[in-house]
Design a protein around this motif. Structure first.
Motif, PDB file in Angstrom:
ATOM      1  N   VAL A   1       0.855  -1.194   0.000  1.00 41.95           N
ATOM      2  CA  VAL A   1       0.000   0.000   0.000  1.00 41.95           C
ATOM      3  C   VAL A   1       0.890   1.242   0.000  1.00 41.95           C
ATOM      4  O   VAL A   1       2.072   1.175   0.322  1.00 41.95           O
ATOM      5  CB  VAL A   1      -0.930   0.064   1.246  1.00 41.95           C
ATOM      6  N   CYS A   2       0.271   2.371  -0.339  1.00 37.24           N
ATOM      7  CA  CYS A   2       0.964   3.655  -0.202  1.00 37.24           C
ATOM      8  C   CYS A   2       0.963   3.980   1.285  1.00 37.24           C
ATOM      9  O   CYS A   2      -0.088   4.053   1.913  1.00 37.24           O
ATOM     10  CB  CYS A   2       0.208   4.726  -0.989  1.00 37.24           C
ATOM     11  N   LYS A   3       2.156   4.161   1.854  1.00 34.75           N
ATOM     12  CA  LYS A   3       2.222   4.305   3.312  1.00 34.75           C
ATOM     13  C   LYS A   3       1.996   5.734   3.790  1.00 34.75           C
ATOM     14  O   LYS A   3       2.014   5.985   4.994  1.00 34.75           O
ATOM     15  CB  LYS A   3       3.555   3.763   3.821  1.00 34.75           C
TER      16      LYS A   3
ATOM     17  N   SER B   1      -1.429  10.699   4.761  1.00 35.53           N
ATOM     18  CA  SER B   1      -2.223  11.830   4.240  1.00 35.53           C
ATOM     19  C   SER B   1      -2.205  11.828   2.710  1.00 35.53           C
ATOM     20  O   SER B   1      -2.238  12.867   2.068  1.00 35.53           O
ATOM     21  CB  SER B   1      -1.685  13.149   4.791  1.00 35.53           C
ATOM     22  N   CYS B   2      -2.147  10.629   2.151  1.00 37.32           N
ATOM     23  CA  CYS B   2      -2.109  10.446   0.693  1.00 37.32           C
ATOM     24  C   CYS B   2      -3.339  11.074   0.033  1.00 37.32           C
ATOM     25  O   CYS B   2      -4.457  10.966   0.528  1.00 37.32           O
ATOM     26  CB  CYS B   2      -2.072   8.945   0.408  1.00 37.32           C
ATOM     27  N   SER B   3      -3.106  11.747  -1.105  1.00 37.98           N
ATOM     28  CA  SER B   3      -4.219  12.439  -1.779  1.00 37.98           C
ATOM     29  C   SER B   3      -5.227  11.441  -2.374  1.00 37.98           C
ATOM     30  O   SER B   3      -6.350  11.802  -2.686  1.00 37.98           O
ATOM     31  CB  SER B   3      -3.666  13.345  -2.878  1.00 37.98           C
TER      32      SER B   3
ATOM     33  N   VAL C   1       2.618   1.916  -8.392  1.00 38.72           N
ATOM     34  CA  VAL C   1       2.608   3.345  -8.083  1.00 38.72           C
ATOM     35  C   VAL C   1       1.209   3.773  -7.644  1.00 38.72           C
ATOM     36  O   VAL C   1       0.225   3.500  -8.336  1.00 38.72           O
ATOM     37  CB  VAL C   1       3.058   4.164  -9.314  1.00 38.72           C
ATOM     38  N   CYS C   2       1.131   4.420  -6.485  1.00 40.47           N
ATOM     39  CA  CYS C   2      -0.141   4.969  -5.993  1.00 40.47           C
ATOM     40  C   CYS C   2      -0.534   6.142  -6.880  1.00 40.47           C
ATOM     41  O   CYS C   2       0.307   6.776  -7.510  1.00 40.47           O
ATOM     42  CB  CYS C   2       0.037   5.423  -4.545  1.00 40.47           C
ATOM     43  N   LYS C   3      -1.837   6.459  -6.916  1.00 42.65           N
ATOM     44  CA  LYS C   3      -2.285   7.590  -7.741  1.00 42.65           C
ATOM     45  C   LYS C   3      -1.644   8.905  -7.306  1.00 42.65           C
ATOM     46  O   LYS C   3      -1.537   9.829  -8.095  1.00 42.65           O
ATOM     47  CB  LYS C   3      -3.812   7.701  -7.678  1.00 42.65           C
ATOM     48  N   CYS C   4      -1.219   8.973  -6.038  1.00 37.95           N
ATOM     49  CA  CYS C   4      -0.569  10.196  -5.564  1.00 37.95           C
ATOM     50  C   CYS C   4       0.855  10.297  -6.088  1.00 37.95           C
ATOM     51  O   CYS C   4       1.521  11.308  -5.917  1.00 37.95           O
ATOM     52  CB  CYS C   4      -0.575  10.251  -4.049  1.00 37.95           C
ATOM     53  N   GLY C   5       1.350   9.238  -6.713  1.00 39.75           N
ATOM     54  CA  GLY C   5       2.683   9.282  -7.303  1.00 39.75           C
ATOM     55  C   GLY C   5       3.732   8.523  -6.508  1.00 39.75           C
ATOM     56  O   GLY C   5       4.820   8.253  -6.994  1.00 39.75           O
TER      57      GLY C   5
HETATM   58 ZN   LIG Z   1      -0.627   7.559  -2.145  1.00 39.83          ZN
END
Ligand SMILES: [Zn+2]
Ligand SMILES: [Zn+2]
Length: 510
Positions: free
Chosen positions: A111-113, A116-118, A132-136
């Motif tokens: 997961v994107c850790k 406060s991921c967008s 890659v998470c959508k937040c980059g």
């Molecule tokens: Zn993210």
């Protein structure tokens, strides 16, 4: 302390020692299940298990090319991992096998850790490192998902008398060329007749114990021999890849339902060849062509056999496939028949090759977590209970203010980067590639082209560049050649389409 030995599967072989021949094997369902499970394996997994010595056409070579290509040539770093360690869509079944030689079960969750991921509301996870998470940001491991340990499933299966793929408790007969059928006297008699056994008393019965290592060796025999049990028992040397072009077989032309239909986006390639069509040095290609080759690694063996009838020039796995469709069909669990005869791809493994082969992909997975996403990101599977922490008996949440205490995580597309691409291809659109006649794939560079031309010892005045538009049936021919030939793949299909039956007329020029 001695290393604990893994499980083994006993198989009784009926051996004619005089003729140095194993006539057939008698086995329980455990052995048959393992043999059947090979059909669910992605081709790239088989190449990996056999240490790039699978001798399945030129897939070993393709696998090497993927390994050697820098990460910058892939859409995401996950793409490279998906090709080198493809998942098996039937891994939920395979993890219940008595011996599962491919241990890759999608257990680790990424997961994107960033708490406060967008893209927090996407609840995205992945089964691949490098997604890659959508937040980059690149997703990181949060640990192993307890649900995929398979412990409860194993217990459930061992209570039943059914096997993983086959049902009931009967004995099976497996012939030397891997035809599988329920054991019967009439079948035994017909094998005796076929091999001229007048007195069955001359046959010796030997029980072999197959460990995980021996099963892997057997897999290699199945791909390289028409009598794998005999070769295994008498320890015959595995034949070197002789690449005999005669092996390339009568019908290189697969069923052509879409004769002449052009590929979406017109798969155009340029080849450097001799003016007299006697040799092809290399092709200059774009991402779609490379993707159609690389993505073959993710295709399950059973899907390749379904369309092309075989998956290597010398082996006998096609007989296993046809047994499931025939002699042993009624003893294969109904829900498993399509798993073996028409295997699917795991989520997001759909690709150019799977479209041509008409292999469907499974829907993305969901994971239910008993915590809010923020707590899960920081605490992982083991810390989920902390999200529910209380202060005194006032039911005031102190550990976590989020009211939502259970979420569904949705599997993200590991091939996608930032949402601009559709997320189908593995390879980066920013590059051009060079593919040699033996299917070595390299980034296009003048240094490599000069080397190939000079190594060929062909005068440049005899060479010409031609542009070729590949139709769907041409791509299918190429795919089939990739599975059957280890050399001269491009020239066999593109220069000598009419001479395929007599490929030995063609001599290697370099
Ligand atoms: Zn993210
Ligand atoms: Zn929480």
């Amino acid at each position: 302390m001695a290393k604990p030995e893994g499980p083994t599967i006993g198989v009784k072989l009926f051996v004619d020692k005089e003729k140095k021949k194993v006539l057939f094997a008698e086995s329980d369902k455990e052995f048959v299940d393992v043999i059947f499970s090979f059909l669910t394996m992605p081709l790239g997994t088989i190449v990996r298990l056999l240490d790039k010595q699978s001798q399945m056409g030129c897939l070993d070579q393709l696998y090497n090319s993927v390994e050697d290509l820098n990460l910058e040539y892939f859409q995401t770093s996950a793409c490279k991992a998906m090709l080198l360690k493809p998942l098996n869509a039937a891994s939920g079944h395979c993890c219940r096998l008595k011996i599962n030689v491919d241990g890759s079960v999608p257990r680790v969750v990424y997961v994107c850790k960033d708490t406060s991921c967008s893209a927090l509301s996407d609840n995205a996870f992945s089964s691949f490192p490098g997604t890659v998470c959508k937040c980059g940001k690149v997703m990181e491991s949060i640990g192993q998902c307890p649900k995929y340990d398979g412990g409860t499933e194993t217990a459930a299966a061992s209570c039943s008398e059914d096997g993983v793929f086959v049902k009931g408790c009967l004995k099976f007969i497996v012939t030397d060329d891997l035809q599988v059928a329920p054991a019967s006297t009439s079948l035994m008699m017909s094998v005796f007749e076929k091999f001229g056994v007048l007195d069955p008393a001359v046959l010796e019965q030997q029980v072999l114990q197959f460990s995980s290592e021996k099963i892997t060796c057997l897999l290699k025999r199945l791909l390289t021999s028409k009598q794998p049990l005999t070769d295994h028992y008498f320890e015959a040397p595995v034949p070197q890849d002789d690449a005999s072009l005669e092996a390339l077989v009568q019908n290189l032309n697969p069923k052509q339902e879409n004769e002449g239909q052009e590929m979406p986006g017109n798969l155009k390639i340029r080849v450097l060849q001799t003016k007299d069509d006697s040799a092809l040095l290399y092709a200059e290609v774009g991402v779609d062509f490379v993707d159609s080759l690389f993505s073959l690694l993710s295709i399950p063996l059973g899907s390749a056999i379904k369309l092309y009838g075989q998956c290597s020039a010398k082996g006998c796995l096609g007989n296993v496939y046809r047994s499931i469709d025939g002699s042993v069909q009624e003893f294969v669990r109904e829900e498993c028949q399509s798993l073996l005869l028409d295997p699917k791809l795991p989520p997001f493994f759909g690709c150019c090759a799977s479209k041509i082969l008409q292999v469907d992909e499974l829907a993305p997975r969901e994971l239910t977590i008993k915590a809010c996403f923020v707590c899960f990101k920081s605490l992982g599977f083991s810390g989920c209970s902390l999200c529910h922490g209380y202060y005194n008996s006032n039911y005031v949440f102190v550990k976590c203010g989020n009211m939502v205490k259970s979420i569904k995580l949705c599997e993200a597309n590991p091939k996608q980067k930032g949402g601009c691409e559709k997320g189908e291809v593995y390879v980066s659109r920013k590059a051009n590639f060079l593919v040699t006649d033996d299917l070595r794939v390299l980034p296009l560079s003048l240094a490599s082209t000069v080397k190939i031309v000079s190594d060929s010892k062909i005068q440049t005045s005899n060479l010409v560049v031609k542009e070729i538009t590949l139709t769907k049936s041409k791509v299918m021919e190429l795919q089939r050649a990739v599975l059957l030939l280890s050399r001269n793949i491009l020239s066999s299909v593109l220069l000598h389409p009419k001479k395929n039956k007599k490929l030995h007329h063609y001599h290697r020029m370099y």
